[in-house]
Design an enzyme around this catalytic site. Structure first.
Site, PDB file in Angstrom:
ATOM      1  N   GLU A 349       0.801  -1.222   0.000  1.00 37.88           N
ATOM      2  CA  GLU A 349       0.000   0.000   0.000  1.00 37.88           C
ATOM      3  C   GLU A 349       0.841   1.282   0.000  1.00 37.88           C
ATOM      4  O   GLU A 349       0.684   2.127   0.876  1.00 37.88           O
ATOM      5  CB  GLU A 349      -0.936  -0.022   1.235  1.00 37.88           C
ATOM      6  CG  GLU A 349      -1.857  -1.213   1.200  1.00 37.88           C
ATOM      7  CD  GLU A 349      -2.624  -1.449   2.509  1.00 37.88           C
ATOM      8  OE1 GLU A 349      -3.821  -1.745   2.405  1.00 37.88           O
ATOM      9  OE2 GLU A 349      -2.040  -1.331   3.592  1.00 37.88           O
TER      10      GLU A 349
HETATM   11  C1  TNX Z   1      -4.182  -4.620   4.305  1.00 39.29           C
HETATM   12  S1  TNX Z   1      -2.469  -6.907   3.682  1.00 39.29           S
HETATM   13  C2  TNX Z   1      -2.905  -4.407   4.811  1.00 39.29           C
HETATM   14  C3  TNX Z   1      -2.725  -4.140   6.234  1.00 39.29           C
HETATM   15  C4  TNX Z   1      -4.031  -4.121   6.966  1.00 39.29           C
HETATM   16  C5  TNX Z   1      -4.908  -5.224   6.446  1.00 39.29           C
HETATM   17  C6  TNX Z   1      -6.196  -5.369   7.183  1.00 39.29           C
HETATM   18  C7  TNX Z   1      -1.448  -5.801   3.604  1.00 39.29           C
HETATM   19  C8  TNX Z   1      -0.201  -6.153   3.002  1.00 39.29           C
HETATM   20  N1  TNX Z   1      -1.771  -4.590   4.086  1.00 39.29           N
HETATM   21  O1  TNX Z   1      -2.030  -2.946   6.427  1.00 39.29           O
HETATM   22  O2  TNX Z   1      -3.789  -4.289   8.319  1.00 39.29           O
HETATM   23  O3  TNX Z   1      -5.192  -4.984   5.100  1.00 39.29           O
HETATM   24  O4  TNX Z   1      -6.893  -6.477   6.760  1.00 39.29           O
END
Ligand code: TNX
Length: 536
Positions: A349
């Site tokens: 992200e």
């Molecule tokens: C996505 S999965 C994220 C996390 C969050 C999660 C909650 C991922 C690599 N990043 O930062 O905690 O969703 O489900």
């Protein structure tokens, strides 16, 4: 006279008779004390509720009975095998009240539980084992002590659930007889715990490690840093934990592991043949670090500590040299306390980082990780950088990015959010405060009913290292909440990783799972009692 003589003879005869009787009955008592051999109770090994399901099971229809005299006989004096045998003895002693002495014997011996490690058994691999139980002995064979450790988890499931108790139980302990040949399908079978959003203590993480060990999993991925908290001591950058580790989601007091505590976790896990994978999530998810050191920010201004649950708003300053100085220091310290081959650098992200900056950053970090002789793992976003074929990509969302990993020649860890995220709710009604649902609801059947090797078309078994189920903890603040999300889904992931898909099916799994609630109850685990399962 005649009469009295007769009397004498009669009483002599009586005495002899008595002596003979006493002698025989003493022999009988002695013999039965030494070797009580009641007929073994018939038991059916095929009816046992093993999870994960072993590759091959054959039943003999009898059982092996355990006594106070039963020993754990090991075939070598290696400290490793002794430690594994002692681990097993410690599991059995409290509820049985028996001694379970660990002894070294060259040959398999009757009446004992024999652990045999042999160089000749290389076809069993590191984790495979063969368990043979007859009515006069137990023989667990493996190529490595690690295989013995995995086999112990199988033997453990042959005991009644009362074996978990801490006081001696009035129970006849018998194990169903037969042969089990077993080996894992994937070499990487893990779970991730996010200790950043909510902090969990060393003791709590050890508890988690024990859950993984019980179900034959071998990787514990620790998500050590995120916007809400930096949880690992870095000696060159002490404010990371002093400031960055001080809070957590909701604004409660946070926490962190000193390097000594982390090393203790690594040792605890390695004694259970579990590799710790540390994750330092960069360049996004870094508010805790940015709040600790103003110089890591492009404008030299430290943001406030963050205690909410949004994602994608923070980024390291890509053009500053100090960013790479920082990354080198952090990776160097982490590498020096991590014996396992991997360092996870997150990379997910990166919404607050420009695409070209992100690529530059990941390329540089990848070099830093290899400079410290470690293999980099990144979430599937890292495929936009120039990743090496040795880098491992952890798939969580966007199948195109998983396919891109193949173009780089990289292998994958499968953690599809829609199936493998332990932080997703089970349904829309149970425990509404707990868990998220951005990837949908994941009932127990949905968690179980998928195959890593067919989940993304074009990605087959050869491209997959294994599977991992992550527990993100935005909504999870204590062990009861953790248990509810982890159990029973963890058992399904353990089976997906260990057992080949041609021996797995939901109907059969769900009956076996029903039995495991007896173990959860003994352990005081607050599991989710899904209506889909006929719990025992
Ligand atoms: C996505 S999965 C994220 C996390 C969050 C999660 C909650 C991922 C690599 N990043 O930062 O905690 O969703 O489900």
């Amino acid at each position: 006279m005649q009469h009295s003589n007769n009397n004498k003879i009669q009483s002599l005869m009586k005495n002899i008779h008595h002596l003979v009787l006493t002698f025989f009955s003493m022999c009988f008592v002695l013999a039965s004390c030494q070797k009580p051999t009641p007929a073994p109770t018939p038991k059916d090994l095929l009816k046992e509720s093993f999870i994960p399901k072993p590759a091959k099971v054959e039943a003999f229809g009898s059982s092996f009975r355990i006594y106070n005299e039963t020993q754990i006989a090991i075939n070598s004096n290696s400290n490793e095998l002794k430690r594994v045998a002692e681990y097993f003895a410690q599991i059995l002693r409290p509820a049985t009240g028996f001694d379970f002495n660990v002894v070294q014997k060259e040959e398999e011996s009757k009446g004992d539980i024999n652990f045999i490690v042999s160089e000749k058994l290389s076809e069993l691999g590191n984790e495979g084992y063969t368990l043979t139980i007859t009515d006069d002995k137990v023989v667990l064979l493996a190529h490595k002590s690690e295989g013995i450790f995995r086999g112990i988890q199988t033997i453990r499931q042959l005991f009644p659930p009362e074996i978990e108790r801490t006081e001696p139980q009035n129970i006849i302990w018998e194990l169903a007889s037969g042969i089990i040949n077993d080996q894992p399908n994937y070499s990487y079978r893990g779970s991730m715990l996010d200790v950043s959003r909510h902090f969990f203590t060393v003791e709590e993480v050890k508890q988690y490690i024990d859950w993984l060990a019980r179900y034959k999993m071998n990787v514990m991925h620790l998500h050590l840093t995120d916007d809400q908290g930096w949880r690992i001591e870095i000696k060159k950058w002490p404010k990371l934990t002093e400031i960055g580790g001080s809070t957590e989601v909701g604004g409660e007091k946070g926490g962190y592991y000193t390097q000594e505590q982390y090393k203790d976790l690594v040792r605890y896990a390695s004694e259970r043949y579990i590799t710790i994978i540390p994750e330092i999530d960069v360049p996004g998810h870094t508010n805790a670090a940015l709040a600790s050191y103003p110089e890591l920010n492009c404008d030299d201004k430290a943001p406030e500590l963050y205690t909410g649950t949004k994602v994608g708003f923070s980024s390291f300053c890509i053009e500053k040299e100090i960013t790479y100085q920082f990354m080198n220091d952090v990776i160097s310290e982490i590498a020096s306390i991590t014996p396992g081959p991997y360092i996870h650098i997150g990379g997910d992200e990166p919404n607050a980082t420009k695409k070209e900056d992100y690529i530059l950053f990941i390329n540089k970090v990848q070099d830093i990780v290899s400079d410290h002789k470690k293999i980099m793992i990144g979430w599937n976003e890292v495929v936009s950088a120039e990743i090496k074929p040795t880098t491992i990509v952890q798939f969580w969302t966007r199948k195109e990015e998983a396919k891109e990993a193949l173009e780089h020649g990289a292998k994958l860890i499968m953690s599809p959010a829609k199936r493998a995220y332990l932080d997703m709710k089970y349904d829309s009604i149970t425990n509404p405060q707990l868990g998220l649902n951005w990837a949908g609801y994941i009932e127990v059947d949905k968690a179980y009913n998928w195959q890593p090797e067919t989940y993304v078309p074009e990605i087959g078994k050869d491209n997959i290292l294994g599977i991992e189920c992550p527990l993100w903890t935005e909504t999870v603040s204590n062990m009861d909440e953790m248990e509810f999300l982890v159990f029973p889904r963890l058992l399904g992931y353990s089976e997906i990783g260990w057992s080949k898909s041609d021996i797995r099916n939901w109907e059969d799994y769900k009956t076996r799972l029903g039995y495991h609630s007896l173990i959860f109850k003994e352990l005081g685990i607050d599991y989710y009692a899904s209506k889909l399962i006929d719990w025992k």
